[in-house]
Design a protein around this motif. Structure first.
Motif, mmCIF file in Angstrom:
data_model
loop_
_atom_site.group_PDB
_atom_site.id
_atom_site.type_symbol
_atom_site.label_atom_id
_atom_site.label_comp_id
_atom_site.label_asym_id
_atom_site.label_seq_id
_atom_site.Cartn_x
_atom_site.Cartn_y
_atom_site.Cartn_z
ATOM 1 N N ALA A 155 -3.889 4.048 -6.130
ATOM 2 C CA ALA A 155 -3.521 1.908 -6.756
ATOM 3 C C ALA A 155 -3.105 2.018 -4.479
ATOM 4 O O ALA A 155 -2.182 2.945 -4.461
ATOM 5 N N THR B 34 -7.662 -0.766 -4.510
ATOM 6 C CA THR B 34 -7.259 0.636 -4.119
ATOM 7 C C THR B 34 -8.109 0.900 -2.377
ATOM 8 O O THR B 34 -8.110 0.272 -1.759
ATOM 9 N N VAL C 120 -12.359 0.869 0.575
ATOM 10 C CA VAL C 120 -11.335 1.640 0.460
ATOM 11 C C VAL C 120 -10.644 2.186 1.225
ATOM 12 O O VAL C 120 -9.742 3.891 1.713
ATOM 13 N N ASN D 165 -2.571 8.196 -5.834
ATOM 14 C CA ASN D 165 -3.318 8.809 -6.540
ATOM 15 C C ASN D 165 -3.517 8.850 -7.905
ATOM 16 O O ASN D 165 -4.330 9.058 -8.523
#
Length: 408
Positions: free
Chosen positions: A51, A78, A118, A243
């Motif tokens: 996150a 994320t 990401v 995480n």
């Protein structure tokens, strides 16, 4: 510098801790030829998608890496990797600069075998320089996830004189949770972000929306309360990744241990912020201004920032001159309401001004205190219960010397 971590019964500082201290995070750095020998590219990798949340500069000229990183986080809240370079800020570089930022994001994602969205990118250095894409590509291809916090910390520095890092642990749901961080920043530092990059990681499981709220709340009371020279840069950002590898139950604002997590996040961000303030360009002293008795926190914050940002206060501290009149003057032009006859000032434990009148004090004792490296100025306005703390540094001859030849 000492006492960078705010004391809290439920927090334990990790000696030598950094952004790679939480479980599942790997960091590193290398020289890719942008500098002669020092590391100039760094990275953070999480073994699991984390996150993520970010806060960014308020400067209307926002560098290309900020646009790319915002786009990455916006997709799913994320992140799994962050790529950082120094020397070139990739700011004010037009469409080519934006394209280069997206390209480096893709190269990093391909190299790690993860989706592009990401990956975050960050840059620091001289404004107006395009990224050296050949060097960037070769550097990314050479990234090995072997892990070295020290190399990462060095890779993100510009005019900083030292690496800035720390980490704390706490217990949440019976699980040991670690929060770590590293940052850079020395010049162009001012409340509402600065020439600073901050990276915070945690192995706690945290709801992304609440993580974003927590970062904003904590930033307002830490990174946004430091100043070196009043300049706000184009590249500032603070990113946080969580995480979940500590295997606690997912944290939200309703979780009974949320206050513990929030205090840990604040402790790390405050410690990093104080490191930046104390390592201001040319600085020899960290200045902490504590304002109490204001009408509310907002008023106390405005006054504390005004005092610590005053060039006359900063030069007086550099010269070890207990010139309290400069502090009173700064309070007066802060724009905040107060009654002079209720104001008291203290330098360390030395009372200089009380209830609107000067107090006789030992000048030699005051000079001796100001000769130290950690200076605390306390102002009580006697108006209410509002209080705030801000941090800065002295203004020295070396600040001018450093910035008169920054590009050479």
């Amino acid at each position: 510098m000492e006492n960078m971590i705010e004391q809290h019964a439920e927090l334990k500082e990790i000696k030598g801790g950094s952004v790679g201290s939480p479980k599942g995070f790997i960091t590193g750095g290398q020289n890719i030829g942008m500098r002669k020998s020092k590391p100039d590219m760094g990275w953070i990798f999480s073994q699991k998608p984390a996150a993520a949340a970010g806060v960014y500069t308020t400067n209307r000229f926002q560098a290309a890496p900020l646009s790319v990183t915002k786009a990455s986080i916006a997709e799913e809240q994320t992140l799994q990797a962050i790529l950082v370079n120094t020397v070139s800020a990739n700011s004010c570089t037009g469409e080519q600069g934006l394209e280069n930022a997206y390209t480096t994001r893709k190269w990093m994602a391909d190299h790690l075998g993860i989706p592009e969205h990401v990956v975050a990118v960050a840059s620091t250095g001289v404004i107006g320089l395009q990224l050296p894409m050949d060097k960037m590509r070769k550097g990314i291809e050479n990234i090995s996830l072997s892990g070295s916090d020290a190399l990462f910390e060095q890779a993100i520095l510009t005019t900083d004189t030292k690496a800035k890092h720390l980490a704390v642990q706490c217990v949440i749901d019976g699980k040991t949770v670690t929060i770590g961080g590293a940052c850079k920043g020395s010049g162009m530092i001012h409340p509402n972000m600065a020439t600073m990059l901050g990276f915070v990681t945690t192995d706690a499981a945290v709801d992304p929306a609440d993580l974003k709220t927590a970062l904003k709340t904590v930033t307002d009371r830490t990174f946004n309360r430091i100043t070196v020279d009043g300049d706000t840069s184009t590249n500032d950002m603070v990113l946080v990744m969580a995480n979940g590898m500590a295997e606690n139950k997912r944290l939200t604002v309703k979780h009974p241990d949320w206050p513990i997590f929030l205090s840990g996040l604040k402790a790390v961000c405050q410690g990093l912020a104080k490191y930046i303030a104390g390592d201001g360009e040319g600085a020899t002293k960290l200045i902490e201004v504590r304002v109490s008795g204001a009408r509310d926190e907002k008023s106390a914050e405005a006054i504390s920032k005004t005092i610590v940002g005053s060039s006359l206060v900063k030069t007086a501290v550099f010269g070890s001159d207990a010139n309290w009149g400069r502090i009173i003057c700064a309070i007066g032009y802060s724009g905040e309401p107060f009654d002079l006859e209720k104001v008291s000032l203290t330098l360390g434990e030395i009372v200089m001004f009380e209830h609107g009148m000067p107090v006789s004090f030992n000048e030699e004792e005051a000079k001796s205190y100001l000769d130290g490296n950690n200076i605390v100025i306390k102002a009580n306005l006697g108006e209410g219960d509002g209080e705030a703390v801000a941090w800065g540094c002295d203004l020295t001859y070396n600040y001018v010397k450093i910035n008169a030849s920054y590009r050479s």
